[in-house]
Scaffold this motif. Structure first.
Motif, short mmCIF file in Angstrom:
data_model
loop_
_atom_site.label_atom_id
_atom_site.label_comp_id
_atom_site.label_asym_id
_atom_site.label_seq_id
_atom_site.Cartn_x
_atom_site.Cartn_y
_atom_site.Cartn_z
N GLU A 121 0.85 -1.23 0.06
CA GLU A 121 -0.07 -0.09 -0.17
C GLU A 121 0.89 1.40 0.06
OE1 GLU A 121 -2.53 -0.88 3.45
OE2 GLU A 121 -4.04 -1.44 2.17
N ILE A 122 1.79 1.12 0.80
CA ILE A 122 2.92 2.42 0.89
C ILE A 122 3.65 2.51 -0.44
CG2 ILE A 122 4.89 3.39 1.77
CD1 ILE A 122 4.16 2.09 4.30
N VAL A 123 4.01 1.49 -0.97
CA VAL A 123 4.65 1.55 -2.54
C VAL A 123 3.61 2.14 -3.54
CG1 VAL A 123 5.34 0.01 -4.22
CG2 VAL A 123 6.04 -0.46 -2.09
N SER A 124 2.37 1.55 -3.51
CA SER A 124 1.15 2.40 -4.52
C SER A 124 1.23 3.67 -4.37
CB SER A 124 0.02 1.55 -4.21
OG SER A 124 0.16 0.29 -4.57
N ARG A 125 1.15 4.24 -2.85
CA ARG A 125 1.19 5.66 -2.74
C ARG A 125 2.38 6.44 -3.24
NH1 ARG A 125 -3.16 9.11 -2.16
NH2 ARG A 125 -2.65 10.93 -0.62
N LEU A 126 3.47 5.70 -2.92
CA LEU A 126 4.84 6.56 -3.41
C LEU A 126 4.78 6.71 -4.80
CD1 LEU A 126 7.40 5.12 -0.94
CD2 LEU A 126 5.84 7.43 -0.87
N GLU A 127 4.40 5.61 -5.51
CA GLU A 127 4.19 5.69 -7.05
C GLU A 127 3.41 6.73 -7.56
OE1 GLU A 127 3.38 1.52 -8.12
OE2 GLU A 127 5.59 1.18 -8.27
N TYR A 128 2.05 6.76 -6.84
CA TYR A 128 1.27 7.96 -6.95
C TYR A 128 1.76 9.33 -7.15
CZ TYR A 128 -2.86 10.98 -6.52
OH TYR A 128 -3.54 12.06 -6.59
N VAL A 129 2.16 9.32 -5.93
CA VAL A 129 3.07 10.69 -5.72
C VAL A 129 4.14 11.14 -6.69
CG1 VAL A 129 4.32 11.97 -4.16
CG2 VAL A 129 2.43 10.63 -3.25
N ALA A 130 4.95 10.16 -7.14
CA ALA A 130 5.87 10.33 -8.00
C ALA A 130 5.42 10.90 -9.35
CB ALA A 130 6.86 9.10 -8.41
N ARG A 131 4.49 9.85 -9.81
CA ARG A 131 3.64 10.31 -11.16
C ARG A 131 3.00 11.56 -11.04
NH1 ARG A 131 2.17 4.72 -10.81
NH2 ARG A 131 -0.09 5.48 -9.69
N SER A 132 2.24 12.09 -9.90
CA SER A 132 1.79 13.43 -9.77
C SER A 132 2.63 14.35 -10.02
CB SER A 132 0.97 13.50 -8.72
OG SER A 132 0.03 12.45 -8.35
N GLU A 133 4.01 14.19 -9.32
CA GLU A 133 5.08 15.22 -9.33
C GLU A 133 5.76 14.98 -10.56
OE1 GLU A 133 5.71 17.73 -6.60
OE2 GLU A 133 3.67 17.05 -6.55
N SER A 134 5.53 14.18 -11.50
CA SER A 134 6.25 14.08 -12.80
C SER A 134 7.71 13.75 -12.41
CB SER A 134 6.27 15.48 -13.79
OG SER A 134 4.90 15.64 -13.94
N LEU A 135 8.05 12.73 -11.63
CA LEU A 135 9.22 12.09 -11.01
C LEU A 135 9.78 10.93 -11.80
CD1 LEU A 135 9.01 13.02 -7.53
CD2 LEU A 135 10.13 14.48 -9.10
N GLU A 136 11.03 10.79 -12.27
CA GLU A 136 11.35 9.52 -12.78
C GLU A 136 11.92 8.76 -11.36
OE1 GLU A 136 14.40 9.66 -15.63
OE2 GLU A 136 13.65 11.28 -16.61
N TYR A 137 11.56 7.37 -11.42
CA TYR A 137 11.98 6.69 -10.24
C TYR A 137 12.13 5.12 -10.67
CZ TYR A 137 7.01 4.99 -10.52
OH TYR A 137 6.00 4.48 -11.03
N ASP A 138 13.04 4.54 -9.98
CA ASP A 138 13.20 3.02 -9.87
C ASP A 138 12.31 2.33 -8.94
OD1 ASP A 138 15.11 3.65 -11.66
OD2 ASP A 138 16.83 3.67 -10.06
N LYS A 139 11.78 1.30 -9.55
CA LYS A 139 10.82 0.39 -8.69
C LYS A 139 11.54 -0.06 -7.26
CE LYS A 139 6.94 -2.21 -7.92
NZ LYS A 139 5.56 -1.56 -7.88
N ASP A 140 12.73 -0.48 -7.46
CA ASP A 140 13.54 -0.92 -6.44
C ASP A 140 13.91 0.18 -5.32
OD1 ASP A 140 13.74 -3.29 -7.72
OD2 ASP A 140 15.85 -3.10 -8.30
N ALA A 141 14.09 1.41 -5.61
CA ALA A 141 13.99 2.73 -4.97
C ALA A 141 12.73 2.85 -4.24
CB ALA A 141 14.47 3.68 -5.49
N ILE A 142 11.51 2.81 -4.67
CA ILE A 142 10.22 2.90 -4.11
C ILE A 142 10.11 1.93 -2.98
CG2 ILE A 142 7.87 2.99 -4.38
CD1 ILE A 142 9.37 5.63 -5.61
N GLU A 143 10.16 0.70 -3.30
CA GLU A 143 10.40 -0.34 -2.45
C GLU A 143 11.28 -0.46 -0.99
OE1 GLU A 143 10.65 -4.05 -4.69
OE2 GLU A 143 8.84 -3.87 -5.44
#
Length: 548
Positions: A182-204
Motif C-alpha cells: 500500500e505504501i509502494v502504491s501511494r509513493l508511485e502515485y505521488v511520483a507520477r503526480s510530481e512528474s518524477l522518474e523513479y526506480d521500482k527498487d528505490a520505491i520499495e
C-alpha cells in the motif's frame, strides 16, 4: 506558492484517500451516514499512520453541508476552513505542550458554548498521553457529561499511558502499520503526480525503510528528491537513509557465515566510514535474515546467498541476538560498539550449532537397538545351522569377529574377585556422573547402558546392552583410554577395560565355568573344591545358581 513537504501536500482529504486503516474509515463513514456519532473517540497506533488526518477528515464529514456517503465535499466554506486550520469550531490541541490542568479547564469552560458556524464542535487532542494526572481528571468530568454539540477525538502513540477511566468513555480505534504494497502504491502515485522518474527498487526500499509509516515514507522520498534532482534511484535512497545495498549486505554476511571475524570487522568499519548508521544496519540484518527464512520455505533459495544452508533454529537465534541489540542501542551513547559485539555473537551462535552436531551424531541409540536385534536374529540362525563347536582357540577368533575377544575376557575372569566387583558396581553411577560433568558427551552416550560384571585389581569387564557399544569400547583406543582415565578417580585404582555384549555374556560365562570345571576334574583327587565354588568366588553367590 511556496513549496510544501510531500507529507503535507499529499495529506488525504477524504476517507477514500486514506491508505490502509479501512477498518477505521468504514466505521466512521457508516456512523455519519446513520447519524450514530459517539461523543468521544480514541485513535491509537504508530506514528505516521493517519490518526490526525482521519480526525480532520471526520471533523469535515460531520460538519459538511453538501457531503454524501459519509465523505466531505472539500469545496464548501466549512470544509476549506477546516483544511487550512482556520475553523473556529474545530480545535486542535497539542497535549505535549498544553498538558496542564489550566488548559483542560479552559476547554471545559468553552465547550458548553454552541458552535458558531458548524454543526459540531470538534476537539482534536494530539499526543493525549502527555497530559498530567490532574489534567486527565479534569478531562474525565467533561467526557462523563459532554454537551450534545461537542465531539472529542484523542490521538496517541502510547495508549497504555492513558487512564482506563478515559479509555472506557471513548470508542477506541487501533491503527495498524500500513502494509508495504500500500505504501509502494501511494509513493508511485505521488511520483507520477510530481512528474518524477523513479526506480521500482528505490520505491520499495523507501517503503520498507519507513516501517509502516506513510509520513516517514513521504519524508524520505522528499529527501531523496532533493538529493537526486528529481530522479529517485536505489543508490540515492540507500545513501540518504544510511542503509546498505543488498549485494553489499550479502557479502558482509558471507564473512560472518564463514566465521571470518577479522574481515567482518573490517567490512563493518568500512560501512561506518562511509557514514552508515549502525541502528539502520541492525534493522537491515533483521530484514535480511527474515527474507532468508521466507525464501527457504518458498523453495527460492540461491546457494550464493549467505546462511543459505543454515538451519531455521539458528536463524531464529540470530534474530533474537539482533533484537536484543536494537533494544540496547536505544539507550546507548556509542551504538557502534553494540554492533561490533553483534558480529561476535552471530559467529558464536554459528559455532555453538556446529558443536551441537557432534553429540547428536553420536546419539544413535535407536539405530543401535535395531542393529542389536538384527544381530541376535543372525546369531540364533547361525546357532541352528552351525557345525559342532570348535576348539577354544578357534572360538576366541570367532568371538572377536563379533566385537569382543574371549581371550581378553578370560584374562579378566582368571583374576576376578567379588570384592572388587561389588565396589565397582556401587561406584559405577559416580563414574557416569563424572563423565557427564567433564562434558564427554560421546563417552556418556557410550557407557549409558553399561554395567560391570567382573573386576580384579587390574581389569574391569563391562557388559553393554548394545553390541555396537561393546565393539566400540574394545576397538576404539581413544574412547577406552578416556574411560580408563576416569575410573581411578572414583575407585582409586588403575584398570584396563574390556567390553562384552549382553547378547553373548551368558554364553561366555557358561563356557568359562565349564572349562574351569573340566580343568578342576583333571587335578589331583585331594583338591575337593567344586566348580560352583570357583564361580561364586568370581561372580558372587547372588549371580551363580547351583543345580544338581
Amino acid at each position: 506558492m511556496e513549496y510544501q513537504a510531500l507529507y503535507r501536500a499529499f495529506r488525504p482529504q477524504t476517507f477514500e484517500d486514506v491508505v490502509g486503516q479501512k477498518h477505521v474509515t468504514k466505521t466512521l463513514r457508516n456512523a455519519i451516514v446513520r447519524d450514530k456519532e459517539s461523543h468521544a473517540y480514541l485513535f491509537s497506533g504508530p506514528r505516521g499512520t493517519g490518526k490526525t488526518s482521519i480526525a480532520k477528515i471526520f471533523a469535515k464529514a460531520l460538519n459538511c453541508r453538501f457531503g454524501s456517503g459519509g465523505e466531505p465535499c472539500n469545496e464548501c466554506d466549512i470544509c476549506m476552513s477546516i483544511t487550512d486550520g482556520s475553523a473556529n469550531d474545530v480545535i486542535e490541541i497539542d497535549a505535549a505542550s498544553n498538558n496542564g490542568v489550566d488548559e483542560i479547564r479552559n476547554i471545559r469552560e468553552k465547550v458548553k458554548y454552541a458552535p458558531s458556524e458548524a454543526r459540531y464542535k470538534v476537539y482534536i487532542i494530539d499526543e493525549v498521553h502527555m497530559l498530567t494526572t490532574g489534567a486527565f481528571n479534569a478531562l474525565l468530568k467533561t467526557l462523563e457529561e459532554p454537551p450534545g454539540h461537542a465531539i472529542f477525538i484523542l490521538a496517541t502513540t502510547e495508549p497504555h499511558k492513558i487512564p482506563a477511566t478515559i479509555i472506557s468513555r471513548c470508542q477506541r480505534f487501533d491503527f495498524k502499520a500500513i502494509e508495504l504494497n500500500e505504501i509502494v502504491s501511494r509513493l508511485e502515485y505521488v511520483a507520477r503526480s510530481e512528474s518524477l522518474e523513479y526506480d521500482k527498487d528505490a520505491i520499495e526500499y523507501i517503503a520498507r525503510t519507513s516501517e509502516g509509516g506513510m509520513r516517514d515514507a513521504l519524508s524520505i522520498m522528499d529527501q531523496v528528491i532533493a538529493y537526486s534532482n528529481d530522479v529517485i534511484t536505489l543508490e540515492d535512497a540507500v545513501m540518504i537513509t544510511g542503509g546498505i545495498r543488498s549485494e553489499e549486505l550479502n557479502e558482509w554476511l558471507k564473512l560472518i557465515d564463514h566465521r571470518d571475524s577479522r574481515e567482518a570487522f573490517m567490512k563493518y568499519h568500512q560501512f561506518i566510514e562511509e557514514g552508515k548508521d549502525p541502528t539502520r544496519l541492525v534493522h537491515e540484518l533483521v530484514y535480511y535474515i527474515r527474507d532468508i527464512i521466507l525464501m527457504k520455505h518458498a523453495g527460492e533459495m540461491d546457494d550464493d546467498i549467505a546462511f543459505a544452508h543454515t538451519e531455521d533454529k539458528v536463524l531464529y537465534e540470530m534474530i533474537d541476538v539482533l533484537n536484543d541489540a536494537m533494544v540496547m542501542m536505544r539507550f546507548s551513547v556509542n551504538t557502534s560498539v553494540h554492533l561490533e559485539v553483534v558480529i561476535v555473537k552471530l559467529i558464536q551462535v554459528l559455532n555453538n550449532n556446529d558443536r551441537s552436531i557432534e553429540p547428536q551424531a553420536m546419539d544413535l541409540s535407536h539405530i543401535e537397538q535395531k542393529l542389536a536385534e538384527l544381530d541376535k536374529k543372525l546369531s540364533s540362525q547361525q546357532q541352528v545351522s552351525a557345525t559342532p563347536a570348535p576348539e577354544p582357540q578357534n572360538r576366541s577368533v570367532n568371538q572377536s569377529s563379533k566385537g569382543f575377544s574371549l581371550r581378553q575376557i578370560e584374562k579378566v575372569l582368571d583374576h576376578a574377585n567379588k570384592e572388587d566387583l561389588v565396589k565397582l558396581k556401587d561406584d559405577w553411577p559416580k563414574v557416569y556422573q563424572h563423565v557427564e560433568e567433564k562434558g564427554l558427551q560421546a563417552l556418556r552416550s557410550l557407557i549409558k547402558d553399561s554395567e560391570p560384571v567382573a573386576a580384579s585389581d587390574t581389569h574391569v569387564l563391562l557388559k553393554f546392552n548394545s553390541d555396537v557399544h561393546s565393539d566400540l569400547i574394545n576397538k576404539d583406543e581413544k574412547k577406552r583410554q578416556e574411560l580408563e582415565a576416569v575410573i581411578p578417580s572414583i575407585i582409586g585404582k588403575e584398570v584396563t577395560v574390556v567390553g562384552v555384549p549382553d547378547s553373548s555374556w551368558l554364553q561366555v560365562r557358561h563356557d568359562y565355568i565349564q572349562e574351569k570345571k573340566a580343568s578342576k576334574q583333571k587335578q589331583s583327587a585331594g583338591d575337593d573344591k567344586k566348580p560352583s565354588d570357583v564361580a561364586k568366588e568370581i561372580f558372587g553367590s547372588d549371580v551363580v545358581e547351583t543345580r544338581s
